[in-house]
Design a protein around this motif. Structure first.
Motif, mmCIF file in Angstrom:
data_model
loop_
_atom_site.group_PDB
_atom_site.id
_atom_site.type_symbol
_atom_site.label_atom_id
_atom_site.label_comp_id
_atom_site.label_asym_id
_atom_site.label_seq_id
_atom_site.Cartn_x
_atom_site.Cartn_y
_atom_site.Cartn_z
ATOM 1 N N ALA A 60 -10.484 8.493 -2.364
ATOM 2 C CA ALA A 60 -11.297 7.116 -2.323
ATOM 3 C C ALA A 60 -10.593 6.002 -2.820
ATOM 4 O O ALA A 60 -10.771 4.977 -2.626
ATOM 5 N N MET A 61 -9.936 6.317 -4.152
ATOM 6 C CA MET A 61 -9.253 5.231 -4.697
ATOM 7 C C MET A 61 -8.060 4.746 -3.626
ATOM 8 O O MET A 61 -7.800 3.734 -3.717
ATOM 9 N N LEU A 62 -7.237 5.695 -3.222
ATOM 10 C CA LEU A 62 -5.925 5.405 -2.562
ATOM 11 C C LEU A 62 -6.823 4.418 -1.115
ATOM 12 O O LEU A 62 -6.123 3.513 -0.736
ATOM 13 N N GLU A 63 -7.784 5.039 -0.667
ATOM 14 C CA GLU A 63 -8.307 4.408 0.665
ATOM 15 C C GLU A 63 -8.993 2.990 0.315
ATOM 16 O O GLU A 63 -8.652 1.896 0.922
ATOM 17 N N GLY A 64 -9.342 2.853 -1.046
ATOM 18 C CA GLY A 64 -9.673 1.441 -1.447
ATOM 19 C C GLY A 64 -8.769 0.595 -1.651
ATOM 20 O O GLY A 64 -8.793 -0.656 -1.238
ATOM 21 N N ARG A 68 -8.480 -3.093 0.793
ATOM 22 C CA ARG A 68 -8.760 -4.098 0.139
ATOM 23 C C ARG A 68 -7.604 -4.755 -0.372
ATOM 24 O O ARG A 68 -7.712 -5.994 -0.358
ATOM 25 N N PHE A 69 -6.300 -4.200 -0.427
ATOM 26 C CA PHE A 69 -5.182 -4.901 -1.095
ATOM 27 C C PHE A 69 -3.913 -4.831 -0.419
ATOM 28 O O PHE A 69 -2.718 -5.201 -0.924
ATOM 29 N N GLY A 70 -4.171 -4.340 0.968
ATOM 30 C CA GLY A 70 -2.868 -4.362 1.816
ATOM 31 C C GLY A 70 -1.644 -3.458 1.603
ATOM 32 O O GLY A 70 -0.689 -3.741 1.832
ATOM 33 N N TRP A 71 -2.051 -2.351 0.954
ATOM 34 C CA TRP A 71 -1.027 -1.249 0.757
ATOM 35 C C TRP A 71 -0.936 -0.482 1.932
ATOM 36 O O TRP A 71 -1.960 -0.192 2.590
ATOM 37 N N GLN A 84 2.374 2.204 -0.172
ATOM 38 C CA GLN A 84 3.644 1.236 -0.354
ATOM 39 C C GLN A 84 3.056 -0.271 0.064
ATOM 40 O O GLN A 84 2.336 -0.343 0.954
ATOM 41 N N ARG A 85 3.948 -1.090 -0.830
ATOM 42 C CA ARG A 85 3.643 -2.436 -0.523
ATOM 43 C C ARG A 85 4.871 -3.066 -1.062
ATOM 44 O O ARG A 85 5.141 -3.114 -1.953
#
Length: 456
Positions: A60-64, A68-71, A84-85
């Motif tokens: 859930a952390m990774l999905e969030g 939400r932040f373009g990763w 990755q970003r």
């Protein structure tokens, strides 16, 4: 832990192995700073470690973070195991420790901005799912049985192997966190000098950042249990590497060391193939039992290099690995120390002058003293608190010589990132000492208080 490498043709000449390391050489103008840090996630209502799956979980952390932040997602099979970003990535340690591997940046100001932005993103997602994160060198309460296993084939293989070597390997995998910095070198001679200084002075980093005095809910007798673990793990791939200080050390000697380290795996078509205990030298000859008739690629070599864990190690850059994970503001202090020491010629010379007379016993003695006693440790007539003060003086001079101001020139040079460590040396109180004082003082032995008082 590293994300598996991709690409690279077959290795046809042994010289390619050293050439791979040498390809990391950069002119001074292109030297960068890469900071990595790990942290433990937990659920606020019961203070248990985050599992991989579920509404309150690592997944859930990774999905969030992704949504939400373009990763961009990194998958292993059907599992989301990283992000990755740009040049940065988020990856998972075996027990769900969330790691940021930062982009290569020019200044510590930029590194600190990156750390701050990442932790702010993590906190936003974590708040929404009822989770928190904390920076410590070792999980203070959770037992080994409570730790989840992340769905990565590499970790299944390593877990099986850890029971065969050393005594604390699984604790390292599942119940520790670190902060480290990755730095460049300009030539073989520059690599050698930086690696020697880095290895010799890792005990200073261990002592200054000591932050793991608890295990299984009580004091464990160490200031850095994490550092103690590395002293009782797989001798074939850990330690202070005395051969690095011998005459003639260079790329070829480093390659020989890596070749002698038993393999863990080979990565093929998205899967980890068991090569536990097998020899990369046999692989070069097409005689690897796990893949008979095949020869390795450069990506196989890059993967194998990630399976050695000395106090400092070389890939295409040098990794400084001696520090415990810790509080938010200290995540910027570690790169400040090593950049100050290694990225200015005068500072590097001064640091080498400080340690070049030590023998193997002194270096190893300081390593063990730092884990046990923090800044109060000493070995071979060298007191870690006095040594740390000298190291910070040299690092400060190196940062002043770099003269890298912050955004728009409105912020001073990078020396202020050492302030937290100056305070530690002046008082003699490491993060571990502070935690122990709280445990025996206002917490009255209630270690659950650590989560509310020290979470990010």
């Amino acid at each position: 832990m590293s994300i598996p490498q991709q690409g690279g043709g077959p290795i046809e000449r042994r010289e390619q192995l050293a050439e791979y390391v040498a390809s990391g050489e950069k002119p001074v103008a292109d030297w960068r700073i890469g900071t990595e840090h790990e942290k433990f996630g937990f659920t606020w209502d019961d203070l248990k470690p985050l599992p991989y799956d579920g509404p309150r979980s690592i997944n859930a952390m990774l999905e969030g973070l992704r949504d939400r932040f373009g990763w961009r997602p990194v998958l292993e099979g059907e599992h989301l195991i990283g992000l990755q970003r740009g040049d940065a990535n988020v990856s998972l340690e075996p027990g769900g420790q969330l790691e940021l591997s930062g982009a290569p940046l020019e200044t510590i100001h930029q590194t600190c901005d990156e750390v701050n932005a990442h932790l702010a993103e993590v906190r936003q997602v974590a708040d929404d799912i009822g989770a928190g994160f904390i920076g410590l060198g070792a999980a203070p309460i959770w037992s080994q049985d409570q730790m989840p296993m992340m769905p990565k084939g590499r970790y299944r293989l390593m877990t099986d192997y850890m029971d065969r070597v050393g005594t604390l390997g699984k604790q390292m995998m599942y119940r520790t966190c670190t902060v480290q910095v990755n730095l460049d070198f300009g030539s073989e001679a520059d690599m050698v000098k930086k690696l020697r200084v880095g290895l010799a002075l890792q005990p200073v980093a261990t002592a200054l950042f000591a932050n793991s005095p608890f295990l299984d809910g009580k004091p464990n007798g160490m200031k850095s249990w994490r550092a103690h673990i590395w002293q009782n793990l797989d001798e074939a791939r850990t330690g202070m590497l005395p051969f690095v200080f011998q005459d003639g050390f260079g790329y070829d000697a480093w390659v020989d060391y890596i070749l002698d380290v038993p393999m863990y795996f080979v990565y093929r078509d998205g899967k980890y193939i068991d090569a536990l205990g097998q020899s990369f030298r046999d692989f070069l000859k097409g005689r690897l039992p796990a893949l008979p008739g095949e020869v390795p690629t450069l990506s196989d070599w890059a993967d194998h290099m990630t399976t050695v864990f000395p106090e400092a190690r070389v890939k295409k850059y040098i990794e400084m690995r001696g520090a415990d994970g810790g509080p938010w503001r200290r995540l910027c202090a570690l790169p400040a120390v090593w950049v100050g020491l290694l990225y200015d010629g005068g500072a590097l010379d001064a640091a080498w002058d400080l340690v070049k007379g030590w023998d193997d016993e002194t270096r190893e003695g300081l390593r063990r003293a730092a884990a046990r006693d923090g800044l109060a440790g000493e070995a071979g007539g060298v007191a870690l608190r006095d040594l740390s003060r000298q190291v910070l003086d040299i690092a400060e001079a190196g940062l002043k010589a770099r003269a890298r101001p912050g955004a728009g020139g409105l912020i001073g040079d990078e020396t202020h990132f050492l302030d937290a460590l100056r305070e530690t040396v002046e008082t003699g109180i490491t993060p571990a000492d502070e935690l122990l004082a709280r445990y025996h003082g206002d917490w009255q032995g209630d270690l659950s208080r650590i989560y509310r008082d020290y979470s990010y």
